[in-house]
Scaffold this active site. Sequence first.
Site, PDB file in Angstrom:
ATOM      1  N   GLY A  41     -22.812  76.648 -13.871  1.00  0.00           N
ATOM      2  CA  GLY A  41     -22.409  76.391 -12.489  1.00  0.00           C
ATOM      3  C   GLY A  41     -22.647  77.585 -11.585  1.00  0.00           C
ATOM      4  O   GLY A  41     -22.350  78.716 -11.958  1.00  0.00           O
ATOM      5  N   CYS A 125     -14.086  72.001 -11.937  1.00  0.00           N
ATOM      6  CA  CYS A 125     -13.869  73.219 -12.732  1.00  0.00           C
ATOM      7  C   CYS A 125     -12.402  73.641 -12.686  1.00  0.00           C
ATOM      8  O   CYS A 125     -11.854  73.870 -11.605  1.00  0.00           O
ATOM      9  CB  CYS A 125     -14.733  74.374 -12.247  1.00  0.00           C
ATOM     10  SG  CYS A 125     -14.478  75.839 -13.297  1.00  0.00           S
TER      11      CYS A 125
HETATM   12  C1  LIG Z   1     -17.916  78.219 -22.034  1.00  0.00           C
HETATM   13  C2  LIG Z   1     -18.003  76.967 -21.175  1.00  0.00           C
HETATM   14  C3  LIG Z   1     -18.465  77.081 -19.851  1.00  0.00           C
HETATM   15  C4  LIG Z   1     -18.549  75.954 -19.052  1.00  0.00           C
HETATM   16  N1  LIG Z   1     -19.036  76.074 -17.766  1.00  0.00           N
HETATM   17  C5  LIG Z   1     -19.169  74.964 -16.987  1.00  0.00           C
HETATM   18  C6  LIG Z   1     -19.742  75.057 -15.679  1.00  0.00           C
HETATM   19  O1  LIG Z   1     -20.172  76.130 -15.220  1.00  0.00           O
HETATM   20  N2  LIG Z   1     -19.818  73.919 -14.937  1.00  0.00           N
HETATM   21  C7  LIG Z   1     -19.379  72.696 -15.428  1.00  0.00           C
HETATM   22  O2  LIG Z   1     -19.479  71.679 -14.717  1.00  0.00           O
HETATM   23  N3  LIG Z   1     -18.878  72.581 -16.669  1.00  0.00           N
HETATM   24  C8  LIG Z   1     -18.758  73.678 -17.457  1.00  0.00           C
HETATM   25  N4  LIG Z   1     -18.248  73.558 -18.734  1.00  0.00           N
HETATM   26  C9  LIG Z   1     -17.817  72.231 -19.222  1.00  0.00           C
HETATM   27  C10 LIG Z   1     -18.897  71.583 -20.108  1.00  0.00           C
HETATM   28  O3  LIG Z   1     -20.098  71.368 -19.399  1.00  0.00           O
HETATM   29  C11 LIG Z   1     -18.391  70.241 -20.691  1.00  0.00           C
HETATM   30  O4  LIG Z   1     -18.084  69.351 -19.626  1.00  0.00           O
HETATM   31  C12 LIG Z   1     -17.139  70.420 -21.555  1.00  0.00           C
HETATM   32  O5  LIG Z   1     -17.223  71.606 -22.314  1.00  0.00           O
HETATM   33  C13 LIG Z   1     -16.900  69.244 -22.493  1.00  0.00           C
HETATM   34  O6  LIG Z   1     -17.973  69.073 -23.390  1.00  0.00           O
HETATM   35  P1  LIG Z   1     -17.978  69.653 -24.911  1.00  0.00           P
HETATM   36  O7  LIG Z   1     -16.687  69.225 -25.537  1.00  0.00           O
HETATM   37  O8  LIG Z   1     -19.196  69.066 -25.527  1.00  0.00           O
HETATM   38  O9  LIG Z   1     -18.061  71.151 -24.781  1.00  0.00           O
HETATM   39  C14 LIG Z   1     -18.152  74.680 -19.556  1.00  0.00           C
HETATM   40  C15 LIG Z   1     -17.697  74.582 -20.875  1.00  0.00           C
HETATM   41  C16 LIG Z   1     -17.629  75.691 -21.692  1.00  0.00           C
HETATM   42  C17 LIG Z   1     -17.140  75.535 -23.111  1.00  0.00           C
END
Ligand SMILES: Cc1cc2nc3c(=O)[nH]c(=O)nc-3n(C[C@H](O)[C@H](O)[C@H](O)COP(=O)(O)O)c2cc1C
Length: 298
Positions: A41, A125
């Site tokens: 992001g 976020c």
């Molecule tokens: C370290 C980290 C950083 C993330 N940064 C963003 C971000 O910058 N923008 C966003 O929309 N989601 C962000 N997310 C959320 C992920 O894109 C995703 O929606 C969320 O982790 C759920 O998916 P998962 O369980 O497969 O990780 C972040 C997640 C993690 C773990």
Amino acid sequence: MVEVGGVELQSPVMAASGTFGYGTDVPLCDRKALGGMVSKGIFLNARPGTPPPRIVETPSGMLNAIGLQGPGVEAVIRDYAPLWATWDFPVLVNINGESVDEYGELAARLDGVPGVAGLEVNISCPNVREGGLFFGNNPESAAAVTTAVRRRTSLPLWVKLTPAVSDISAIARACEEAGADALSAVNTFVGMSFDLGSGQPRLAFRTGGLSGPAIRPLALYLAYQVARAVSIPVVGIGGIARAEDAMEFLLAGCRAVQVGTATFVDPNAIGKIAAGISLPLVGKDPLAQSSDRPLASR
Ligand SMILES: Cc1cc2nc3c(=O)[nH]c(=O)nc-3n(C[C@H](O)[C@H](O)[C@H](O)COP(=O)(O)O)c2cc1C
């Protein structure tokens, strides 16, 4: 190929925002299997993010509070977009604003930039004090951000929803009516963890976003509700670590999925997930799942 809201994906499995950086470490992953990726992001200006510790491991998942660290939009356009333009999978930019106008300004700056295949508008976020979750919390502000972005760009426009709402269907419909081409469901769930030695929260930001398999059934239910509420494609996100998990989201009506935390465990998780999905499910139309219409209207 799978088409999602104006973006042609190589496969239905994408890399989720914030877990793949700007894609420059992609050699770690099977590029051919990668449907596409969403960048970390970004805001208009550079941000240092939150102080460490920023990550805590939890049962079947992790808490993060990165605080949207990033170089700002001009650096992304200068340093990364030219690389993306040479890649064979599409890159969407995850955009974040402190105000509705800032979202619009980001959209305008990225419009027409070679290498930018679309925008994922982050109204979800949990780790910033200004903007972030606030915009995704009610249909009016979600629609205001979507409208502001739609007015300033002809790029494919996806909106990323927060799970921290009581009626996600209403937010989803508001974004669709305001011009979203697709919806990403969902971002992380707010959580926390205390260190018993110090008596302090383990994360410097105190709270963080919970991700990983721990959230999968919750995320799946929300993605299912969203797919029933709208006619535009839905991209399912939350705890996907195996092909079977991705297939559950496709069965729930999602057109594609994103994988985040699983990549930290296995850098080629996306390749393995994409290879394991049974073909008859790929590209299944979410409308076919929606004949009995929104849960919320029952
Ligand atoms: C370290 C980290 C950083 C993330 N940064 C963003 C971000 O910058 N923008 C966003 O929309 N989601 C962000 N997310 C959320 C992920 O894109 C995703 O929606 C969320 O982790 C759920 O998916 P998962 O369980 O497969 O990780 C972040 C997640 C993690 C773990």
